[in-house]
Design an enzyme around this catalytic site. Structure first.
Site, PDB file in Angstrom:
ATOM      1  N   GLU A 225       0.867  -1.175   0.000  1.00  0.00           N
ATOM      2  CA  GLU A 225       0.000   0.000   0.000  1.00  0.00           C
ATOM      3  C   GLU A 225       0.905   1.227   0.000  1.00  0.00           C
ATOM      4  OE1 GLU A 225      -3.223   0.102  -0.220  1.00  0.00           O
ATOM      5  OE2 GLU A 225      -3.777  -1.987   0.130  1.00  0.00           O
ATOM      6  N   CYS A 259      -2.368   9.341   2.349  1.00  0.00           N
ATOM      7  CA  CYS A 259      -1.914   8.776   1.080  1.00  0.00           C
ATOM      8  C   CYS A 259      -2.833   9.178  -0.079  1.00  0.00           C
ATOM      9  CB  CYS A 259      -1.858   7.264   1.184  1.00  0.00           C
ATOM     10  SG  CYS A 259      -3.407   6.569   1.774  1.00  0.00           S
TER      11      CYS A 259
HETATM   12  N1  NAD Z   1      -1.637   3.181   0.257  1.00  0.00           N
HETATM   13  C1  NAD Z   1      -1.819   3.358   1.554  1.00  0.00           C
HETATM   14  O1  NAD Z   1      -2.692   2.755   2.189  1.00  0.00           O
HETATM   15  C2  NAD Z   1      -0.956   4.302   2.309  1.00  0.00           C
HETATM   16  C3  NAD Z   1      -1.368   4.736   3.577  1.00  0.00           C
HETATM   17  C4  NAD Z   1      -0.535   5.587   4.288  1.00  0.00           C
HETATM   18  C5  NAD Z   1       0.666   6.005   3.756  1.00  0.00           C
HETATM   19  N2  NAD Z   1       1.008   5.587   2.526  1.00  0.00           N
HETATM   20  C6  NAD Z   1       2.235   6.074   1.910  1.00  0.00           C
HETATM   21  O2  NAD Z   1       3.297   5.954   2.842  1.00  0.00           O
HETATM   22  C7  NAD Z   1       4.214   7.031   2.696  1.00  0.00           C
HETATM   23  C8  NAD Z   1       4.428   7.684   4.028  1.00  0.00           C
HETATM   24  O3  NAD Z   1       4.762   6.722   4.946  1.00  0.00           O
HETATM   25  P1  NAD Z   1       6.271   6.411   5.390  1.00  0.00           P
HETATM   26  O4  NAD Z   1       6.849   5.351   4.542  1.00  0.00           O
HETATM   27  O5  NAD Z   1       6.967   7.717   5.481  1.00  0.00           O
HETATM   28  O6  NAD Z   1       5.889   5.801   6.795  1.00  0.00           O
HETATM   29  P2  NAD Z   1       6.780   5.297   7.976  1.00  0.00           P
HETATM   30  O7  NAD Z   1       7.997   6.135   8.089  1.00  0.00           O
HETATM   31  O8  NAD Z   1       5.833   5.205   9.096  1.00  0.00           O
HETATM   32  O9  NAD Z   1       7.255   3.852   7.485  1.00  0.00           O
HETATM   33  C9  NAD Z   1       6.353   2.812   7.228  1.00  0.00           C
HETATM   34  C10 NAD Z   1       6.885   1.534   7.842  1.00  0.00           C
HETATM   35  O10 NAD Z   1       8.089   1.139   7.192  1.00  0.00           O
HETATM   36  C11 NAD Z   1       9.061   0.757   8.176  1.00  0.00           C
HETATM   37  N3  NAD Z   1      10.395   1.022   7.646  1.00  0.00           N
HETATM   38  C12 NAD Z   1      10.978   2.216   7.454  1.00  0.00           C
HETATM   39  N4  NAD Z   1      12.192   2.071   6.909  1.00  0.00           N
HETATM   40  C13 NAD Z   1      12.384   0.748   6.741  1.00  0.00           C
HETATM   41  C14 NAD Z   1      13.451  -0.054   6.209  1.00  0.00           C
HETATM   42  N5  NAD Z   1      14.561   0.490   5.733  1.00  0.00           N
HETATM   43  N6  NAD Z   1      13.297  -1.386   6.189  1.00  0.00           N
HETATM   44  C15 NAD Z   1      12.174  -1.953   6.655  1.00  0.00           C
HETATM   45  N7  NAD Z   1      11.149  -1.246   7.172  1.00  0.00           N
HETATM   46  C16 NAD Z   1      11.263   0.078   7.218  1.00  0.00           C
HETATM   47  C17 NAD Z   1       8.717   1.607   9.372  1.00  0.00           C
HETATM   48  O11 NAD Z   1       9.196   1.004  10.549  1.00  0.00           O
HETATM   49  C18 NAD Z   1       7.209   1.666   9.322  1.00  0.00           C
HETATM   50  O12 NAD Z   1       6.607   0.598  10.022  1.00  0.00           O
HETATM   51  C19 NAD Z   1       3.605   7.939   1.666  1.00  0.00           C
HETATM   52  O13 NAD Z   1       4.190   7.653   0.431  1.00  0.00           O
HETATM   53  C20 NAD Z   1       2.148   7.534   1.664  1.00  0.00           C
HETATM   54  O14 NAD Z   1       1.488   7.818   0.471  1.00  0.00           O
HETATM   55  C21 NAD Z   1       0.246   4.735   1.792  1.00  0.00           C
HETATM   56  C1  LIG Z   2     -27.339  10.686   8.183  1.00  0.00           C
HETATM   57  C2  LIG Z   2     -28.140  11.929   8.185  1.00  0.00           C
HETATM   58  C3  LIG Z   2     -27.721  13.079   8.820  1.00  0.00           C
HETATM   59  C4  LIG Z   2     -26.421  13.129   9.481  1.00  0.00           C
HETATM   60  C5  LIG Z   2     -25.240  13.099   8.841  1.00  0.00           C
HETATM   61  C6  LIG Z   2     -23.944  13.121   9.496  1.00  0.00           C
HETATM   62  C7  LIG Z   2     -23.808  13.306  10.955  1.00  0.00           C
HETATM   63  C8  LIG Z   2     -22.859  12.965   8.722  1.00  0.00           C
HETATM   64  C9  LIG Z   2     -21.482  12.955   9.177  1.00  0.00           C
HETATM   65  C10 LIG Z   2     -20.532  12.689   8.292  1.00  0.00           C
HETATM   66  C11 LIG Z   2     -19.125  12.650   8.552  1.00  0.00           C
HETATM   67  C12 LIG Z   2     -18.572  13.139   9.820  1.00  0.00           C
HETATM   68  C13 LIG Z   2     -18.367  12.087   7.600  1.00  0.00           C
HETATM   69  C14 LIG Z   2     -16.965  12.012   7.621  1.00  0.00           C
HETATM   70  C15 LIG Z   2     -16.347  11.028   6.986  1.00  0.00           C
HETATM   71  C16 LIG Z   2     -14.940  10.976   6.828  1.00  0.00           C
HETATM   72  C17 LIG Z   2     -14.257   9.840   6.665  1.00  0.00           C
HETATM   73  C18 LIG Z   2     -14.952   8.565   6.709  1.00  0.00           C
HETATM   74  C19 LIG Z   2     -12.832   9.909   6.439  1.00  0.00           C
HETATM   75  C20 LIG Z   2     -12.097   8.839   6.235  1.00  0.00           C
HETATM   76  C21 LIG Z   2     -10.690   8.933   6.007  1.00  0.00           C
HETATM   77  C22 LIG Z   2      -9.922   7.876   5.757  1.00  0.00           C
HETATM   78  C23 LIG Z   2     -10.487   6.511   5.749  1.00  0.00           C
HETATM   79  C24 LIG Z   2      -8.510   8.080   5.512  1.00  0.00           C
HETATM   80  C25 LIG Z   2      -7.710   7.134   5.078  1.00  0.00           C
HETATM   81  C26 LIG Z   2      -6.313   7.370   4.885  1.00  0.00           C
HETATM   82  C27 LIG Z   2      -5.450   6.441   4.403  1.00  0.00           C
HETATM   83  C28 LIG Z   2      -5.873   5.071   4.086  1.00  0.00           C
HETATM   84  C29 LIG Z   2      -4.052   6.694   4.130  1.00  0.00           C
HETATM   85  O1  LIG Z   2      -3.313   7.577   4.420  1.00  0.00           O
HETATM   86  C30 LIG Z   2     -28.545  14.326   8.852  1.00  0.00           C
HETATM   87  C31 LIG Z   2     -28.612  14.822  10.289  1.00  0.00           C
HETATM   88  C32 LIG Z   2     -27.895  15.399   7.976  1.00  0.00           C
HETATM   89  C33 LIG Z   2     -29.976  14.064   8.383  1.00  0.00           C
HETATM   90  C34 LIG Z   2     -30.045  13.203   7.188  1.00  0.00           C
HETATM   91  C35 LIG Z   2     -29.451  11.854   7.469  1.00  0.00           C
END
Ligand code: NAD
Ligand SMILES: CC1=C(/C=C/C(C)=C/C=C/C(C)=C/C=C/C=C(C)/C=C/C=C(C)/C=C/C=C(\C)C=O)C(C)(C)CCC1
Length: 530
Positions: A225, A259
């Site tokens: 990821e 990310c």
């Molecule tokens: N696709 C996704 O779900 C997702 C989510 C979050 C972040 N990211 C990506 O991650 C990046 C940011 O995260 P990061 O990499 O800076 O996080 P980070 O520094 O937290 O590292 C991630 C993991 O890699 C390990 N790590 C670091 N160096 C290592 C090495 N040399 N050997 C083995 N393991 C090692 C760390 O211990 C840690 O657990 C961004 O590019 C972001 O887009 C992707």
């Molecule tokens: C349902 C009805 C109503 C109420 C609506 C409400 C209270 C809505 C609230 C919505 C909110 C707070 C939504 C926010 C969502 C944000 C999310 C899920 C963000 C997620 C982010 C993620 C997963 C990030 C991931 C990052 C990654 C993977 C990597 O770096 C009313 C009261 C309006 C009435 C109608 C019905």
């Protein structure tokens, strides 16, 4: 938030000499078949729900300590988000684990072929610092549901979250099946020396390659990821007011340390001034007392990342349109919008992973698409804002990305139910909900062959390979192609007549309905005229 002031110390690093013993303990558990019980898996998931629930305020407090993430964001995308994912998994696990019958060819049918969903064994989950709970427990849910033992290696950068995560896993889950290994590069390196049955790594692509290389030595499959430069294409047909608000939200979330954050946007000259002005006003509405004073706006996780982002702002040759301020003492970086000339600007060279948003003016949509594909042709996310559905499809059909959202940012990656993963440079494999269960399962094709009575049918497969056996095989089982040598579908005369001249299913149905109506009409006239 009172719990925001509770503080946590970094958990001690796991002694490197303990790592292989931990793995042996988990493998022994797996080999005891304990994890095959679906009831045991459900119990673990239920306990984990309680672990998250009982520690909700500590989750929020640790995320505040690590990232100054607000309680709202902490619960929306880590605490409550994960609890909901567990409840949904518990609701569906009985369906996921079912052995699925598969339709097969005539010869295989007698063996009632099925796909059994089997656990892989012992898996390793390596998390990243920006969503320390979601990015470790998220994949863990699929791994538990599928019946695996798991070692979790949280990111050492989010130290307080590491402490809370470790407590939840060790206090609530079966210690014979689940373990946390804490530490940094030496501990992860030692883990990667071991043989796992799958590795799920979240983080940057440089380390992603280290993980994939280490996994390859053991033929271990990986889910990677990773990140990338996520573009936003705003077209001349966009609703600019909505676009501004939604881009703003997507960029401000976790101060851009997501990310899925928009990394840059492209806007036609006719919409540039309006969009930039609405971005500024949206930010003012979100943070009426200014970003720095707002408890809703996070900080950069550590000095190294703060300096990296600050340097990017200082090195741009673009024009700063909004923001630009930084404060080292707080690791604060303002939401910053920069107009750049081209993709050679330092801001366009790497994923920013912070609150800086460069943009470029491009009028022609095909030029914008070409730009996106040139800068990074497999980002994790792609966003476009347009009210024209055909235009959105045109953009989607000419670009690639792990996921995409039309007329919003982040949203395809916000739900715990939807598959989440990258493609090309942004990674491989996906997980969440059933996709997570499948990612950590082996799909074991199983045939229970018919008994002795079936030998008469199978006789033709046994030597001696007499010509008569091959002729029999050809006559009964060889299929005839319905396509010509030049690759075109071939319709038989009979089929052509039956389908009233061919076409897809919908067309044929329409033709039948029209023919029947025509005939009824004709017969009615004929009948009435007599
Ligand atoms: N696709 C996704 O779900 C997702 C989510 C979050 C972040 N990211 C990506 O991650 C990046 C940011 O995260 P990061 O990499 O800076 O996080 P980070 O520094 O937290 O590292 C991630 C993991 O890699 C390990 N790590 C670091 N160096 C290592 C090495 N040399 N050997 C083995 N393991 C090692 C760390 O211990 C840690 O657990 C961004 O590019 C972001 O887009 C992707
Ligand atoms: C349902 C009805 C109503 C109420 C609506 C409400 C209270 C809505 C609230 C919505 C909110 C707070 C939504 C926010 C969502 C944000 C999310 C899920 C963000 C997620 C982010 C993620 C997963 C990030 C991931 C990052 C990654 C993977 C990597 O770096 C009313 C009261 C309006 C009435 C109608 C019905």
């Amino acid at each position: 938030m009172s719990s925001a002031h509770k503080t946590f110390s970094a958990p001690p690093a796991t002694p490197i000499s303990d790592i292989s013993a931990t793995l042996t303990r988990l493998r022994t558990t797996f080999q005891s078949h304990k994890t095959r019980s679906v009831e045991w898996r459900k119990q673990q998931l239920r306990k984990l729900w309680w672990g998250l629930h009982d520690n909700e305020s500590d989750i929020a407090a640790s995320l505040w300590q690590d990232l100054r993430k607000s309680e709202h964001e902490a619960l929306q995308s880590d605490g409550i988000w994960l609890k909901n994912a567990i409840i949904d998994a518990l609701g569906d696990i009985d369906t996921w684990v079912k052995e699925v019958p598969v339709s097969a060819d005539l010869l295989s049918k007698a063996g009632s072929p099925t796909i059994r969903k089997e656990p892989l064994g012992v898996v390793l989950i390596i998390g990243a610092y920006n969503y320390p709970f979601q990015l470790t427990i998220g994949p863990l849910l699929g791994a538990i549901a599928a019946g695996n033992c798991v070692i979790i290696k949280p990111s050492e950068i989010s130290q307080a979250s590491c402490a809370v995560l470790t407590k939840i896993i060790t206090d609530y889950l079966d210690p014979d099946a689940f373990a946390v290994v804490n530490g940094a590069i030496p501990e992860t390196t030692e883990l990667l020396e071991q043989k796992f049955d799958k590795i799920c790594y979240t983080g940057n692509g440089v380390v992603g390659r280290i993980v994939a290389t280490a996994a390859a030595k053991h033929l271990t499959p990986t889910i990677l990821e990773l990140g990338g430069l996520n573009p936003v294409i705003v077209t001349k047909n966009a609703d600019i007011k909505t676009a501004a608000r939604r881009i703003c939200w997507g960029k401000a979330l976790n101060a851009g340390q997501v990310c899925l954050s928009p990394d840059y946007f492209i806007v036609p000259s006719s919409k540039e001034a309006e969009l930039v002005s609405l971005l500024a006003s949206s930010w003012r509405k979100f943070y009426p007392n200014g970003l720095k004073a707002s408890p809703d706006y996070p900080r950069i996780v550590n000095d190294r990342h703060f300096q990296r982002i600050k340097k990017l702002i200082e090195s741009t040759s673009g024009e700063i349109k909004i923001g630009g301020q930084t404060d080292e003492s707080e690791k604060f970086i303002d939401l910053t919008v920069v107009k750049v000339k081209d993709e050679n600007d330092p801001l366009m060279k790497e994923e920013i992973f912070g609150p800086v948003l460069p943009y470029i003016v491009i009028d022609d949509l095909d030029d914008a698409i070409a730009f996106v594909n040139r800068v990074s042709d497999t980002p994790l996310a792609l966003y476009t804002f347009t009210t024209d559905k055909k235009e959105a499809d045109y953009i989607l059909g000419r670009t690639r990305s792990g996921g995409a959202t039309v007329n919003d940012t982040i949203w395809h990656g916000a739900s715990h139910k939807l598959a989440f993963g990258g493609v090309g440079e942004s990674g491989m494999g996906n997980y969440r909900d059933k996709f997570g269960f499948d990612a950590f399962s082996h799909h074991r094709t199983t045939v229970r062959q018919a008994g002795g009575w079936f030998e008469a049918v199978l006789d033709a497969r046994y030597p001696p390979y007499l010509p008569s056996k091959l002729s029999q095989y050809r006559m009964l089982l060889e299929k005839k192609p319905s396509f010509s040598r030049d690759g075109k579908a071939r319709v038989s005369w009979f089929g052509w007549l039956l389908s009233l001249g061919g076409g897809d299913k919908k067309t044929v149905v329409v033709k039948y309905v029209a023919t029947i109506l025509g005939m009824v009409y004709f017969l009615r006239i004929l009948f009435l005229s007599q």
